[in-house]
Design a protein around this motif. Structure first.
Motif, PDB file in Angstrom:
ATOM      1  N   TRP A  63      68.950  26.410   3.485  1.00 42.19           N
ATOM      2  CA  TRP A  63      67.997  26.786   4.528  1.00 42.19           C
ATOM      3  C   TRP A  63      68.762  27.071   5.812  1.00 42.19           C
ATOM      4  O   TRP A  63      69.040  26.178   6.603  1.00 42.19           O
ATOM      5  N   TYR A  76      65.752  27.329  10.612  1.00 40.70           N
ATOM      6  CA  TYR A  76      64.637  26.382  10.597  1.00 40.70           C
ATOM      7  C   TYR A  76      64.143  26.137  12.024  1.00 40.70           C
ATOM      8  O   TYR A  76      64.838  26.441  13.005  1.00 40.70           O
ATOM      9  N   ARG A 105      55.337  30.308  14.776  1.00 42.22           N
ATOM     10  CA  ARG A 105      54.750  31.350  13.923  1.00 42.22           C
ATOM     11  C   ARG A 105      55.369  32.708  14.248  1.00 42.22           C
ATOM     12  O   ARG A 105      55.735  33.478  13.346  1.00 42.22           O
ATOM     13  N   ASN A 108      60.093  29.365   8.177  1.00 39.91           N
ATOM     14  CA  ASN A 108      59.165  28.659   7.285  1.00 39.91           C
ATOM     15  C   ASN A 108      59.674  27.273   6.880  1.00 39.91           C
ATOM     16  O   ASN A 108      59.100  26.625   6.020  1.00 39.91           O
ATOM     17  N   ALA A 126      50.979  27.150   4.649  1.00 37.38           N
ATOM     18  CA  ALA A 126      50.873  27.889   3.389  1.00 37.38           C
ATOM     19  C   ALA A 126      51.944  27.408   2.411  1.00 37.38           C
ATOM     20  O   ALA A 126      52.868  26.677   2.768  1.00 37.38           O
ATOM     21  N   ASP A 127      51.816  27.823   1.168  1.00 41.89           N
ATOM     22  CA  ASP A 127      52.704  27.339   0.108  1.00 41.89           C
ATOM     23  C   ASP A 127      54.175  27.682   0.335  1.00 41.89           C
ATOM     24  O   ASP A 127      55.056  27.016  -0.214  1.00 41.89           O
ATOM     25  N   ASN A 128      54.450  28.736   1.114  1.00 38.89           N
ATOM     26  CA  ASN A 128      55.840  29.135   1.326  1.00 38.89           C
ATOM     27  C   ASN A 128      56.485  28.436   2.522  1.00 38.89           C
ATOM     28  O   ASN A 128      57.587  28.790   2.939  1.00 38.89           O
ATOM     29  N   PHE A 129      55.806  27.400   3.058  1.00 38.22           N
ATOM     30  CA  PHE A 129      56.359  26.632   4.171  1.00 38.22           C
ATOM     31  C   PHE A 129      56.793  25.252   3.696  1.00 38.22           C
ATOM     32  O   PHE A 129      56.162  24.651   2.830  1.00 38.22           O
ATOM     33  N   VAL A 130      57.887  24.765   4.286  1.00 42.28           N
ATOM     34  CA  VAL A 130      58.366  23.407   4.026  1.00 42.28           C
ATOM     35  C   VAL A 130      58.326  22.638   5.338  1.00 42.28           C
ATOM     36  O   VAL A 130      58.908  23.068   6.337  1.00 42.28           O
TER      37      VAL A 130
END
Length: 232
Positions: free
Chosen positions: A98, A101, A150, A155, A180-184
């Motif tokens: 990653w 971030y 944002r 993400n 959303a699912d693509n965020f950690v």
């Protein structure tokens, strides 16, 4: 025999003056004390313990400066320093690949210091950190920080938030599409915030799938330093 003298001198969010008064009210009756105070309290209380020769063991204070055994001669802790914790987190971020971030944090000495140490480690590892912050309990600033994250487009998000701000932060994040699912999401030292909010259905829903990070290596130096004081 070991005897415990309960006294609220070290609650996490205690103001410094109250903690000092609590310590002064019992220092003549104790051989040492255990507390769970925030670092901003213990940088003062630990100095009193050093002057009075009273050993202290903290299970919550994480400020790196408390590791100075010249100024804080009688202070030990089982809680890892933010300097170590942020280094471990940066290594984990790099390990997952990653490279970019964001950090969303309250403007508090602890959170500001943590994100600064994290940024230093990120630079060392070739990572890029973006930061957004807010004043504690300021919902408008929380939303602005989330919107900024944002617009940047990261993400991977690291959260440094007190419990009072965690729900407003995550609600704003959901509104802006950052859950959303693509965020950690990584909640630093989330065992405190997350555990206390664990019975809140809305908090449970918003935090589903998030990572809680708390670096806790086997304590060594802090206990070794303290053990010498207990036995002296």
């Amino acid at each position: 025999a070991l005897q415990f003298v309960p006294k609220p001198i070290g609650i996490v969010r205690a103001d410094v003056a109250s903690a000092i008064r609590g310590y002064e009210s019992i220092r003549d009756r104790i051989d040492g004390f255990v507390d769970g105070a925030a670092s901003r309290t213990n940088v003062h209380v630990a100095q009193l313990g050093a002057l009075d020769g009273v050993p202290q063991l903290s299970y919550y204070s994480s400020a790196p400066e408390l590791s100075c055994d010249v100024q804080y001669t009688h202070f030990g802790r089982s809680y890892v320093s933010d300097k170590i914790s942020s280094s471990v987190l940066a290594e984990q971020l790099a390990g997952y690949g990653w490279q970019h971030y964001g950090v969303l944090h309250v403007r508090d000495e602890w959170a500001v210091g943590y994100q600064e140490h994290l940024a230093q480690n990120a630079f060392r590892l070739g990572l890029t950190q973006f930061s957004g912050s807010w004043t504690e309990s300021n919902a408008a600033e929380i939303r602005e920080a989330v919107q900024m994250m944002r617009d940047i487009g990261v993400n991977i998000i690291v959260s440094l938030s007190f419990e009072v701000d965690l729900l407003p932060l995550l609600s704003s994040a959901e509104d802006e599409g950052l859950l959303a699912d693509n965020f950690v999401w990584i909640i630093i030292e989330g065992s405190g915030s997350a555990a206390n909010l664990g019975t809140n259905p809305e908090a449970t829903r918003l935090m589903a799938g998030m990572l809680s990070f708390e670096a806790n290596p086997v304590p060594a130096f802090g206990f070794q330093r303290l053990s010498r004081l207990w036995s002296s």
